[in-house]
Structure formats: structure tokens, C-alpha cells
Scaffold this motif. Structure first.
Motif, PDB file in Angstrom:
ATOM      1  N   SER A  29      10.380 -13.250  54.693  1.00 52.25           N
ATOM      2  CA  SER A  29      10.712 -12.916  56.607  1.00 52.25           C
ATOM      3  C   SER A  29      10.030 -11.471  57.105  1.00 52.25           C
ATOM      4  N   LEU A  30      10.005 -10.337  55.898  1.00 50.98           N
ATOM      5  CA  LEU A  30       9.145  -9.399  56.228  1.00 50.98           C
ATOM      6  C   LEU A  30       7.136  -9.863  56.458  1.00 50.98           C
ATOM      7  N   ALA A  31       6.994  -8.654  57.492  1.00 43.42           N
ATOM      8  CA  ALA A  31       5.189  -8.417  57.840  1.00 43.42           C
ATOM      9  C   ALA A  31       4.635  -8.465  55.774  1.00 43.42           C
ATOM     10  N   ALA A  32       3.404  -9.458  56.845  1.00 48.57           N
ATOM     11  CA  ALA A  32       2.648  -9.139  54.637  1.00 48.57           C
ATOM     12  C   ALA A  32       2.554  -7.824  54.543  1.00 48.57           C
ATOM     13  N   ASP A  33       2.357  -6.565  55.100  1.00 49.25           N
ATOM     14  CA  ASP A  33       2.095  -5.617  54.439  1.00 49.25           C
ATOM     15  C   ASP A  33       2.762  -4.566  54.413  1.00 49.25           C
ATOM     16  N   GLU A  34       4.233  -5.456  54.333  1.00 49.36           N
ATOM     17  CA  GLU A  34       6.162  -4.512  54.240  1.00 49.36           C
ATOM     18  C   GLU A  34       5.977  -4.513  52.452  1.00 49.36           C
ATOM     19  N   TYR A  35       4.761  -5.561  51.825  1.00 50.55           N
ATOM     20  CA  TYR A  35       5.783  -5.962  50.713  1.00 50.55           C
ATOM     21  C   TYR A  35       4.422  -6.117  49.744  1.00 50.55           C
ATOM     22  N   GLU A  36       4.591  -6.241  48.648  1.00 48.55           N
ATOM     23  CA  GLU A  36       3.977  -6.408  47.508  1.00 48.55           C
ATOM     24  C   GLU A  36       4.204  -7.442  46.579  1.00 48.55           C
ATOM     25  N   VAL A  99      13.798 -19.167  42.783  1.00 49.87           N
ATOM     26  CA  VAL A  99      13.549 -19.340  44.744  1.00 49.87           C
ATOM     27  C   VAL A  99      13.936 -18.402  45.668  1.00 49.87           C
ATOM     28  N   PRO A 100      12.807 -17.112  46.180  1.00 48.02           N
ATOM     29  CA  PRO A 100      14.140 -16.451  46.546  1.00 48.02           C
ATOM     30  C   PRO A 100      14.253 -16.991  48.159  1.00 48.02           C
ATOM     31  N   ALA A 101      15.400 -17.019  48.836  1.00 44.35           N
ATOM     32  CA  ALA A 101      15.496 -16.986  50.455  1.00 44.35           C
ATOM     33  C   ALA A 101      14.142 -16.084  51.337  1.00 44.35           C
ATOM     34  N   HIS A 102      13.782 -16.859  52.147  1.00 52.26           N
ATOM     35  CA  HIS A 102      13.399 -16.666  53.648  1.00 52.26           C
ATOM     36  C   HIS A 102      13.764 -15.059  53.363  1.00 52.26           C
ATOM     37  N   ASN A 103      14.805 -14.399  53.757  1.00 52.55           N
ATOM     38  CA  ASN A 103      15.471 -13.209  54.083  1.00 52.55           C
ATOM     39  C   ASN A 103      15.690 -12.164  52.318  1.00 52.55           C
ATOM     40  N   TRP A 104      15.226 -12.654  51.117  1.00 53.25           N
ATOM     41  CA  TRP A 104      15.787 -11.896  50.033  1.00 53.25           C
ATOM     42  C   TRP A 104      15.473 -10.306  50.862  1.00 53.25           C
ATOM     43  N   LEU A 105      13.892 -10.048  50.748  1.00 48.48           N
ATOM     44  CA  LEU A 105      13.322  -8.780  50.157  1.00 48.48           C
ATOM     45  C   LEU A 105      14.553  -8.140  51.296  1.00 48.48           C
TER      46      LEU A 105
END
Length: 287
Positions: A29-36, A99-105
Motif C-alpha cells: 500500500s506504500l507508494a513505490a518510492d517509499e520503500y526498496e 506472503v506479506p499482506a498488502h499493508n504489511w509495511l
């Protein structure tokens, strides 16, 4: 700008499982530029490298890095390689068979309050109504206090502690060792129940539970490093049964070499009885 969180995944020759994990991670659910995402290959697998590079070529996906572990040392060494290459101040650890959930991060970051060095999230392990011993061992992750299948740790804490102890060369107790060292350093560890990771039981060959007994080397190492915390957190004393089985087996060989056949038989019988009792305890609950 640096990402808010770096995800580190050790892997070794399991590209199909890794692909499932990455598919879930790339839809966070995070924006693509918020995590690597950093994949550390501990087996120099060409399929794994090709997979990561192909997925990482999508310009709309989060940054996806492939690197190889420096020598084959197990997941502890691979995770050290990963977090030291990371750009974020928070490192999220998971495994290639999760399998991490969609809002895991998002939930993990939210739970990591300023007074906490780390948080561990919730793990669910679906098993059949008639589980194998391997199923039950994996399901034990649901009750674990701190596991690297679902953990968020501040980079500064990892730097302070020197990361994972690479003497733990199998996927066993290296996370408990990090937890114990954080506690001994006065660091606070929190709980993130909304940060969910599903951990299906991976396919395993027959007699996998026998081979996994090698993991007890690292129970012994964990006990040696942290005897009080081991007894407190594991809710048991030192891994005494393993010590007794090994001691009785070695003593039986010595007795036989010295011509004491009666003592050799008694000691060998004791080792066998302890082994059979252990096997019965493990297998009585299984299919």
C-alpha cells in the motif's frame, strides 16, 4: 530522498517461492518510492538473478536490488549483506517463502514508535487438519516473540550490535540471538499485530524433520551466549536431552574401545531410549 523502509530478503535456490513473495511485496500500500527491496542470494542462482532483474526493470515498481552473499554463510550473513546495502533507516526483514499482506509495511512502520528499537509482526501458518511434524514446527512461528520472517529493526540498532551473528549458519535461532542482544543492550521491542505475514509451509522432502535436528547446534550456541534469557524466553532449561544423547553415544564408543561391553551396551541403550522418547513426543501429534 531515502525510502522510509528497506525490505531485506535472503534466498537460496528457491526462485518460485521468491517470486510469490516479491509479487506480494511489489503490491504494498506504500507508494513505490517509499520503500526498496533487496534480495540477497546465498546460492548464486541464475534463475533468481534473472527473476529479480526482470521484475526490477519495471519503472513503476519499487527499487529492487539483487546482490549475492559474501560466501555461503546462511541467512544471518545474507541479512547482514542486505541491511548494510540498504538506504532506509528502518529495515524490514522477511523470508522468501512468506506472503506479506498488502499493508504489511505500512502497519509495521506505524507500530515502530520512537521509543522502540524494533517491532515484530503477526505470522499465520495455514496447515491441514492432519499436520506433519514439519507443519507443526513451521506453525510454531505463530507463537514466537521475535522472528525475522516479520520484523522491523532500526538500522542504527543493527549497526550498534554489529547485525546478526554469522555463526548461526542455518535459519534457526539467529533471530532469537538478535532479540536477546537487543534486550541485553536495553533496547525496547514492540508488537505489531496488524503487520501480517502469511507463512505457508513450503514443500519439503521426506524425513526433513530428521535433517532439521542439525538445528540444535544453534540452540546450544544460543544457550551458551544467553543462558538466562534462553531459559526464560524458551520456557525450558538448557537443551539437556541433546547433550545427554551425544554424551551417552560418545561414552558408549569409549567403553566399547576399552573392552567394557556391558557399559557400552547400557550407554548405547540409554541414547537410543532418549532418542525414541523424543521421536514419540514429536510424532504423536502428527499425521
Amino acid at each position: 530522498m531515502s525510502p522510509a523502509v528497506s525490505v531485506v530478503i535472503p534466498t537460496c535456490g528457491r526462485p518460485q517461492l521468491l517470486q510469490r513473495c516479491l509479487a506480494a511485496l511489489m503490491q504494498q500500500s506504500l507508494a513505490a518510492d517509499e520503500y526498496e527491496i533487496i534480495v540477497v542470494d546465498d546460492g548464486a542462482c541464475a534463475q533468481t538473478e534473472a527473476l529479480v532483474r526482470r521484475l526490477g526493470s519495471d519503472p513503476d515498481s519499487p527499487a529492487l536490488t539483487y546482490t549475492q552473499a559474501q560466501g555461503t554463510r546462511g541467512p544471518a550473513g545474507a541479512r547482514n549483506r542486505g541491511w548494510r546495502l540498504a538506504h532506509a533507516d528502518v529495515i524490514a526483514f522477511t523470508d522468501d517463502d512468506t506472503v506479506p499482506a498488502h499493508n504489511w509495511l505500512a502497519h509495521g512502520l506505524r507500530a515502530l514508535q520512537p521509543d522502540l528499537a524494533a517491532v515484530t509482526g503477526r505470522i499465520t501458518v495455514p496447515v491441514s487438519p492432519h499436520p506433519t511434524d514439519f507443519d507443526l514446527v513451521t506453525k510454531g512461528l505463530e507463537q514466537a516473540e521475535f522472528v525475522t520472517a516479520n520484523a522491523f529493526v532500526r538500522r542504527e540498532v543493527l549497526t550498534l550490535l554489529g547485525g546478526f551473528d554469522e555463526r548461526f549458519t542455518r535459519a534457526w535461532r539467529e533471530d532469537s540471538d538478535l532479540q536477546f542482544r537487543m534486550l541485553r543492550a536495553g533496547q525496547n521491542i514492540g508488537w505489531a499485530p496488524d503487520a501480517l505475514v502469511v507463512h505457508p509451509v513450503r514443500p519439503a522432502p521426506w524425513a526433513i524433520s530428521l535433517r532439521q535436528q542439525r538445528n540444535m547446534f544453534f540452540d546450544a550456541l544460543l544457550y551458551k551466549k544467553h543462558p538466562q534469557l534462553y531459559c526464560l524466553k524458551m520456557r525450558r532449561m538448557a537443551p539437556l536431552r541433546y547433550y545427554l544423547i551425544v554424551l551417552a553415544s560418545v561414552a558408549a564408543i569409549v567403553a566399547w574401545a576399552q573392552g567394557s561391553e556391558a557399559w557400552a551396551a547400557t550407554l548405547l541403550g540409554s541414547a537410543l531410549a532418549l532418542s525414541l522418547h523424543f521421536a514419540w513426543q514429536r510424532l504423536r501429534r502428527t499425521s
